[in-house]
Design an enzyme around this catalytic site. Sequence first.
Site, PDB file in Angstrom:
ATOM      1  N   GLY A   1      -1.403   1.968   4.924  1.00 25.92           N
ATOM      2  CA  GLY A   1      -0.614   1.465   5.832  1.00 25.92           C
ATOM      3  C   GLY A   1       0.596  -0.150   4.991  1.00 25.92           C
TER       4      GLY A   1
ATOM      5  N   THR B   1       1.202  -6.448   5.625  1.00 27.86           N
ATOM      6  CA  THR B   1       0.655  -7.087   6.604  1.00 27.86           C
ATOM      7  C   THR B   1      -1.291  -7.165   6.929  1.00 27.86           C
ATOM      8  OG1 THR B   1       2.676  -8.335   7.487  1.00 27.86           O
ATOM      9  CG2 THR B   1       0.703  -8.516   9.095  1.00 27.86           C
TER      10      THR B   1
ATOM     11  N   GLU C   1      -3.035   2.108  -0.078  1.00 27.73           N
ATOM     12  CA  GLU C   1      -1.771   2.295  -0.739  1.00 27.73           C
ATOM     13  C   GLU C   1      -0.602   1.910   0.389  1.00 27.73           C
ATOM     14  OE1 GLU C   1       1.099   4.027   0.385  1.00 27.73           O
ATOM     15  OE2 GLU C   1       0.202   6.105   0.583  1.00 27.73           O
TER      16      GLU C   1
END
Length: 483
Positions: free
Chosen positions: A227, A230, A249
């Site tokens: 994803g 953040t 990843e």
Amino acid sequence: MQTSSPITLDHLIGNKDVTSSSYAELRDPGRLTDIVGLIAQGDAATVDAAVRAAHEAFQSWKKTSYEERAALLRAAADLLEVEANAVVEIMARESGMLVGTNKAEIGMAANIVRDNAEAGEEFLKPMEVSDAESWVSVEKRPIGVIADIVPWNAPIILTMRKVAPALVCGNTVVVKPAPTAPIGLTLLLKKMAALFPAGVINVVHGGGDVGHALSVHPLVRKVSFTGGGTVARQIMKAAADGLKGVQFELGGNDPSILLPDANFDDAIPKILGGAFRRSGQFCFAVKRVYVPSEAYADVVARLEAEADKFRIGHPLDKGVTFGPINNRGQFEFLKGLLERTRASGATVRELGTVAEPDGWDNGYYMRPVIVSDIAMDAELVQIEQFGPILPVVKYDSLDEVIESVNAGELGLGSSLWTSNFDEALKIARRIEAGMTFINNVGTSRLGQKNIPFGGVKQSGIGRESSPIGLREYVEYHALNYHK
């Protein structure tokens, strides 16, 4: 108009459907008036039940032989292919991705499962050495319960990159699908789970609170996440208290560099495919194109002509080749980015044909966009857009391009186009990225089996796929016998 009744999707814990006190509506991003599914919403108690089921299953699963685990994974790969047709349309309705894209994804996911089953045979063998004084064996052991937190854009492939190596190495898993594309993935995981002992594969749905609960649970030994940066930072902080391993990843701002001697007839359609497949919503999509000054006008015209061939609409409608953006947050971000890019003075061309104009406002639709006359330091060039807006940058100096490409904090993939093999290698080795594709925008079948997928800097930690990816799912136990 509702196309079919919503699917009610429960959790899967210990090979049993587990209901929830709360269900969230999931709407079709291409027909927002359609409710595709009602998705169970988990909490810390749901996570605890799933992790404990996985932990209990681990006690026996870790003792099974590699041969037994590999045989079950090969059966799972066969099952994926058999079940593909049953889920590709619901996947299109939940994610906005084309039916053909979904079917190809499941086929690739089946290959990933088989590749991991095959690679495990050699990888899991202990390394043994001896001399006159002693004997040493370095052995690989499974870690335990792995939490797999996966995204919406290519959920089957990205989940199998985690589940397959984890299982072949003897671990058990709890999967948290993305809230905006959980249905097709969960239906396939439930079918797969039935092949394995109860608790080896578990699924819990929900949002960030579920991801946090997985990250802090004391029986979860590692978190594997695909994803954005953040969320990865939040997971890393949450996992730190338990000193858990993490594998990430993350995103990329992948450059595609055309050299003057490139075969433009071959390169341009491939670059467009690499930029606009999944409407630009995948991690190693081409995010920016660098073109020599003398060829710039010609390449821009060709890219615009190719992009204008797309037909934008709902992925289940006949003739559509370009689907919607998956969710409102990303849609609003892309609209704002496009407005700022247009205001900067760059040339913005929105292209393609709208298949159903009357339905345009009932979905998160965008046309493919080619942006030219844009500076190397422009916002669109320097960030990951994760959508169908492609900047084309003019260059006079290749050194300047390499400096620009390497200046950012992302380094996932990259592509390079030239007819000179030796020159290609020299340039590719100067690029700070986890992968460089020469004269294409992705891996060959040979590459899928052997390339460790992942990036450098803030594009990730660790690798997936290939025998190297198996290292993420073992601990090492060294034995030293003194003769």
